[in-house]
Motif scaffolding. Structure first.
Motif, PDB file in Angstrom:
ATOM      1  N   ILE A  90     -13.455  72.033 -13.136  1.00 59.88           N
ATOM      2  CA  ILE A  90     -12.568  71.418 -12.142  1.00 59.88           C
ATOM      3  C   ILE A  90     -13.372  70.846 -10.979  1.00 59.88           C
ATOM      4  CG2 ILE A  90     -10.785  71.912 -10.435  1.00 59.88           C
ATOM      5  CD1 ILE A  90      -9.613  73.907 -12.445  1.00 59.88           C
ATOM      6  N   VAL A  91     -14.304  71.643 -10.443  1.00 60.78           N
ATOM      7  CA  VAL A  91     -15.120  71.153  -9.329  1.00 60.78           C
ATOM      8  C   VAL A  91     -15.966  69.958  -9.772  1.00 60.78           C
ATOM      9  CG1 VAL A  91     -16.963  71.748  -7.720  1.00 60.78           C
ATOM     10  CG2 VAL A  91     -15.153  73.405  -8.195  1.00 60.78           C
ATOM     11  N   GLY A  92     -16.610  70.098 -10.920  1.00 56.73           N
ATOM     12  CA  GLY A  92     -17.410  68.981 -11.427  1.00 56.73           C
ATOM     13  C   GLY A  92     -16.566  67.774 -11.757  1.00 56.73           C
ATOM     14  N   GLY A  93     -15.348  68.000 -12.284  1.00 54.58           N
ATOM     15  CA  GLY A  93     -14.477  66.872 -12.616  1.00 54.58           C
ATOM     16  C   GLY A  93     -14.030  66.106 -11.390  1.00 54.58           C
ATOM     17  N   ILE A  94     -13.700  66.814 -10.304  1.00 52.11           N
ATOM     18  CA  ILE A  94     -13.313  66.126  -9.064  1.00 52.11           C
ATOM     19  C   ILE A  94     -14.479  65.303  -8.525  1.00 52.11           C
ATOM     20  CG2 ILE A  94     -12.624  66.497  -6.668  1.00 52.11           C
ATOM     21  CD1 ILE A  94     -11.068  68.938  -7.596  1.00 52.11           C
ATOM     22  N   LEU A  95     -15.670  65.904  -8.538  1.00 52.48           N
ATOM     23  CA  LEU A  95     -16.844  65.187  -8.039  1.00 52.48           C
ATOM     24  C   LEU A  95     -17.134  63.952  -8.882  1.00 52.48           C
ATOM     25  CD1 LEU A  95     -19.285  65.058  -6.136  1.00 52.48           C
ATOM     26  CD2 LEU A  95     -20.510  66.555  -7.723  1.00 52.48           C
ATOM     27  N   GLU A 173     -16.510  70.565 -19.950  1.00 46.47           N
ATOM     28  CA  GLU A 173     -15.157  70.463 -19.409  1.00 46.47           C
ATOM     29  C   GLU A 173     -15.109  69.519 -18.213  1.00 46.47           C
ATOM     30  OE1 GLU A 173     -11.214  70.846 -19.065  1.00 46.47           O
ATOM     31  OE2 GLU A 173     -12.440  71.636 -20.693  1.00 46.47           O
ATOM     32  N   ALA A 174     -16.184  69.468 -17.427  1.00 46.48           N
ATOM     33  CA  ALA A 174     -16.215  68.578 -16.267  1.00 46.48           C
ATOM     34  C   ALA A 174     -16.035  67.124 -16.675  1.00 46.48           C
ATOM     35  CB  ALA A 174     -17.532  68.765 -15.509  1.00 46.48           C
ATOM     36  N   ALA A 175     -16.582  66.750 -17.830  1.00 47.05           N
ATOM     37  CA  ALA A 175     -16.434  65.368 -18.291  1.00 47.05           C
ATOM     38  C   ALA A 175     -14.979  65.031 -18.584  1.00 47.05           C
ATOM     39  CB  ALA A 175     -17.302  65.150 -19.531  1.00 47.05           C
ATOM     40  N   TYR A 176     -14.250  65.963 -19.181  1.00 48.69           N
ATOM     41  CA  TYR A 176     -12.840  65.714 -19.488  1.00 48.69           C
ATOM     42  C   TYR A 176     -11.977  65.797 -18.227  1.00 48.69           C
ATOM     43  CZ  TYR A 176     -13.987  65.999 -24.436  1.00 48.69           C
ATOM     44  OH  TYR A 176     -14.511  65.751 -25.680  1.00 48.69           O
ATOM     45  N   MET A 177     -12.284  66.752 -17.353  1.00 51.80           N
ATOM     46  CA  MET A 177     -11.531  66.864 -16.115  1.00 51.80           C
ATOM     47  C   MET A 177     -11.732  65.646 -15.230  1.00 51.80           C
ATOM     48  SD  MET A 177      -9.550  69.439 -15.924  1.00 51.80           S
ATOM     49  CE  MET A 177      -9.193  69.117 -14.210  1.00 51.80           C
ATOM     50  N   ALA A 178     -12.895  65.012 -15.312  1.00 47.44           N
ATOM     51  CA  ALA A 178     -13.154  63.813 -14.512  1.00 47.44           C
ATOM     52  C   ALA A 178     -12.153  62.712 -14.843  1.00 47.44           C
ATOM     53  CB  ALA A 178     -14.584  63.325 -14.748  1.00 47.44           C
ATOM     54  N   GLU A 179     -11.856  62.538 -16.118  1.00 49.90           N
ATOM     55  CA  GLU A 179     -10.900  61.506 -16.518  1.00 49.90           C
ATOM     56  C   GLU A 179      -9.476  61.900 -16.116  1.00 49.90           C
ATOM     57  OE1 GLU A 179     -11.904  58.347 -18.183  1.00 49.90           O
ATOM     58  OE2 GLU A 179     -13.408  59.274 -16.892  1.00 49.90           O
ATOM     59  N   ILE A 180      -9.169  63.187 -16.174  1.00 53.51           N
ATOM     60  CA  ILE A 180      -7.841  63.640 -15.760  1.00 53.51           C
ATOM     61  C   ILE A 180      -7.641  63.415 -14.263  1.00 53.51           C
ATOM     62  CG2 ILE A 180      -6.388  65.687 -15.485  1.00 53.51           C
ATOM     63  CD1 ILE A 180      -7.583  66.745 -18.088  1.00 53.51           C
ATOM     64  N   VAL A 181      -8.640  63.789 -13.470  1.00 54.80           N
ATOM     65  CA  VAL A 181      -8.541  63.610 -12.022  1.00 54.80           C
ATOM     66  C   VAL A 181      -8.528  62.131 -11.668  1.00 54.80           C
ATOM     67  CG1 VAL A 181      -9.680  64.069  -9.820  1.00 54.80           C
ATOM     68  CG2 VAL A 181      -9.627  65.841 -11.578  1.00 54.80           C
ATOM     69  N   ARG A 182      -9.338  61.344 -12.342  1.00 54.98           N
ATOM     70  CA  ARG A 182      -9.365  59.903 -12.060  1.00 54.98           C
ATOM     71  C   ARG A 182      -8.004  59.272 -12.342  1.00 54.98           C
ATOM     72  NH1 ARG A 182     -10.790  55.045 -14.838  1.00 54.98           N
ATOM     73  NH2 ARG A 182     -11.058  56.208 -16.779  1.00 54.98           N
ATOM     74  N   LEU A 207      -8.814  61.121   0.997  1.00 51.61           N
ATOM     75  CA  LEU A 207      -8.754  61.698  -0.337  1.00 51.61           C
ATOM     76  C   LEU A 207      -8.237  63.131  -0.288  1.00 51.61           C
ATOM     77  CD1 LEU A 207      -9.529  61.152  -3.352  1.00 51.61           C
ATOM     78  CD2 LEU A 207     -11.721  62.221  -2.829  1.00 51.61           C
ATOM     79  N   ARG A 208      -8.697  63.884   0.708  1.00 52.58           N
ATOM     80  CA  ARG A 208      -8.342  65.306   0.793  1.00 52.58           C
ATOM     81  C   ARG A 208      -6.936  65.517   1.325  1.00 52.58           C
ATOM     82  NH1 ARG A 208      -9.101  68.821   5.032  1.00 52.58           N
ATOM     83  NH2 ARG A 208     -10.308  67.208   6.108  1.00 52.58           N
ATOM     84  N   ARG A 209      -6.496  64.704   2.277  1.00 53.62           N
ATOM     85  CA  ARG A 209      -5.219  64.946   2.940  1.00 53.62           C
ATOM     86  C   ARG A 209      -4.056  64.154   2.341  1.00 53.62           C
ATOM     87  NH1 ARG A 209      -5.879  66.957   8.158  1.00 53.62           N
ATOM     88  NH2 ARG A 209      -3.596  67.090   8.119  1.00 53.62           N
ATOM     89  N   ILE A 210      -4.332  63.029   1.704  1.00 55.03           N
ATOM     90  CA  ILE A 210      -3.250  62.148   1.258  1.00 55.03           C
ATOM     91  C   ILE A 210      -3.254  61.954  -0.258  1.00 55.03           C
ATOM     92  CG2 ILE A 210      -2.304  59.816   1.424  1.00 55.03           C
ATOM     93  CD1 ILE A 210      -3.307  59.694   4.277  1.00 55.03           C
ATOM     94  N   ILE A 211      -4.398  61.556  -0.807  1.00 54.55           N
ATOM     95  CA  ILE A 211      -4.437  61.156  -2.217  1.00 54.55           C
ATOM     96  C   ILE A 211      -4.327  62.357  -3.154  1.00 54.55           C
ATOM     97  CG2 ILE A 211      -5.719  59.902  -3.960  1.00 54.55           C
ATOM     98  CD1 ILE A 211      -4.667  58.177  -1.695  1.00 54.55           C
TER      99      ILE A 211
END
Length: 315
Positions: A90-95, A173-182, A207-211
Motif C-alpha cells: 500500500i505504501v509503495g503503491g501510493i508512492l 503487491e506495490a506494482a499492482y496497488m500503484a495502478e489501483i491508487v492511480r 493530494l493528502r487533504r482533497i484528492i
C-alpha cells in the motif's frame, strides 16, 4: 352539446363506477426461478452428502490437526506475512502512483519501469530471486558509487527466508496497488485540483487533504480484494521453504502420510481467514460510501421499492 355544458348525470355515475372498479393484479410467475432453485438445492445436497460421508477424507484426523501447534504457528506466520506485505504494497503503491502521475518524465518513467518489471514476471520467480540474491551479490553495502563503501552486509545473512518473502510479496503487491491508487486518483474531478491550486495549496497538501480522501471510495474495494488475494498468495513462499500454513501442512503429512486431511485443514483455515477479511472489507466500504447516492438509497429503503416484487414504480 357545447364544450361548456356538463355531461348528463347518468354519464357521471357510469364513469365513477368504472373508476371505482378494483384492478386485479396478477403477479408474474417465475417458474424458471423455482426450477433453478430446486436444481441448485439438489446438487448442493449431493455435494454436501458426498463430502460428509466420504471416509477417504478422514474427518476425525481433520479435527485432530485443526488446532495442532505446528498448524497454528504456520497460521501465525501467514498472517504476519499478509499484514506486513500489504503495508509495504500500500505504501509503495501510493508512492508509485504519485510518481506515475508526476509531470516529471524521469519520475514517471521510473515508476512505469518498476510496474512493468514487477507485473511482468511471475511472483514465484521473484521470491526465488530474492532468496538466492547472494549468488549474484555476495555483499550489499552503502557507499559512494565507484568509490569507497562505508558499510556492507553479507547478503545471505541480511536476506533471510522471512525477508525474502516480504520483499517478494510486498514489492510485487506495490506494482499492482500503484495502478489501483492511480485509477482512484484519476477518478476525482481534475477541477478540484485546479481549485486547490488557485487557493495556493501545495500539490502534496492537495493530494493528502482533497484528492486521496475522495479517491478512497474507488481504492478501498480492490484493495480489500488484494488483501484477500495476498492471504492466499503467501502460500507461494513454500518455494523458498519459509514456514507458513501450507508448509506446516506439508511437513505434517510428509510424516504421517495423511495428505488429504491436512490439505482440508489448511483449506478450512484459509476459508475462515478470508471470510473474516471479507466482513472487514464490507464494513470499511460502508464507512467510505457514506454520503453517496448508493448509501442514501440503502438508508432510505428505496431499494425495496425499486427491486420489489412486481417491479413497482418509485413514488
Amino acid at each position: 352539446m357545447s364544450s361548456s355544458e356538463a355531461p348528463p348525470p347518468e354519464a357521471q355515475i357510469d364513469a365513477a363506477s368504472v373508476d371505482a372498479t378494483p384492478i386485479k393484479a396478477v403477479p408474474v410467475r417465475h417458474y424458471g426461478r423455482w426450477v433453478a432453485g430446486v436444481i441448485i438445492l439438489f446438487l448442493a445436497f449431493i455435494v454436501v452428502r458426498s463430502v460428509v460421508t466420504n471416509s477417504a477424507l478422514q474427518w476425525p484426523v481433520v479435527g485432530d490437526f485443526l488446532f495442532d501447534d505446528r498448524i497454528l504457528r504456520g497460521l501465525q506466520n501467514t498472517l504476519i506475512l499478509t499484514v506486513i506485505s500489504m503495508l509495504i504494497g500500500i505504501v509503495g503503491g501510493i508512492l508509485l502512483a504519485v510518481m506515475r502521475l508526476s509531470p516529471n518524465p524521469l519520475t514517471s518513467g521510473a515508476a512505469a519501469i518498476y510496474i512493468w518489471l514487477f507485473r511482468g514476471t511471475p511472483l514465484i520467480t521473484q521470491l526465488i530471486i530474492w532468496n538466492f540474491l547472494g549468488l549474484a551479490y555476495s555483499r550489499i553495502g552503502l557507499g559512494i558509487p565507484f568509490g569507497p563503501t562505508f558499510v556492507s552486509w553479507d547478503t545471505n545473512l541480511l536476506i533471510t527466508q522471512f525477508t525474502a518473502s516480504l520483499l517478494g510479496l510486498g514489492l510485487n503487491e506495490a506494482a499492482y496497488m500503484a495502478e489501483i491508487v492511480r485509477g482512484g486518483i484519476q477518478s476525482v474531478d481534475s477541477g478540484q485540483l485546479e481549485a486547490a491550486s488557485a487557493l495556493g495549496m501545495s500539490r502534496t497538501r492537495t493530494l493528502r487533504r482533497i484528492i486521496l480522501p475522495q479517491a478512497m471510495r474507488v481504492i478501498i474495494p480492490p484493495t480489500g480484494n488484494e488483501t484477500i488475494s495476498m492471504l492466499k498468495t503467501t502460500s507461494l513462499v513454500v518455494a523458498i521453504g519459509y514456514f507458513e500454513l501450507m508448509v506446516a501442512a506439508q511437513t505434517i503429512y510428509s510424516q504421517n502420510l495423511k495428505t488429504v486431511p491436512l490439505l482440508i485443514v489448511a483449506a478450512l483455515w484459509y476459508l475462515f481467514m478470508t471470510s473474516v477479511l471479507t466482513v472487514i472489507q464490507i464494513q470499511i466500504e460502508k464507512r467510505f460510501s457514506r454520503g453517496t447516492s448508493r448509501d442514501v438509497v440503502q438508508r432510505t429503503g428505496w431499494r425495496s421499492k425499486v427491486f420489489g416484487r412486481g417491479g413497482g414504480n418509485v413514488t
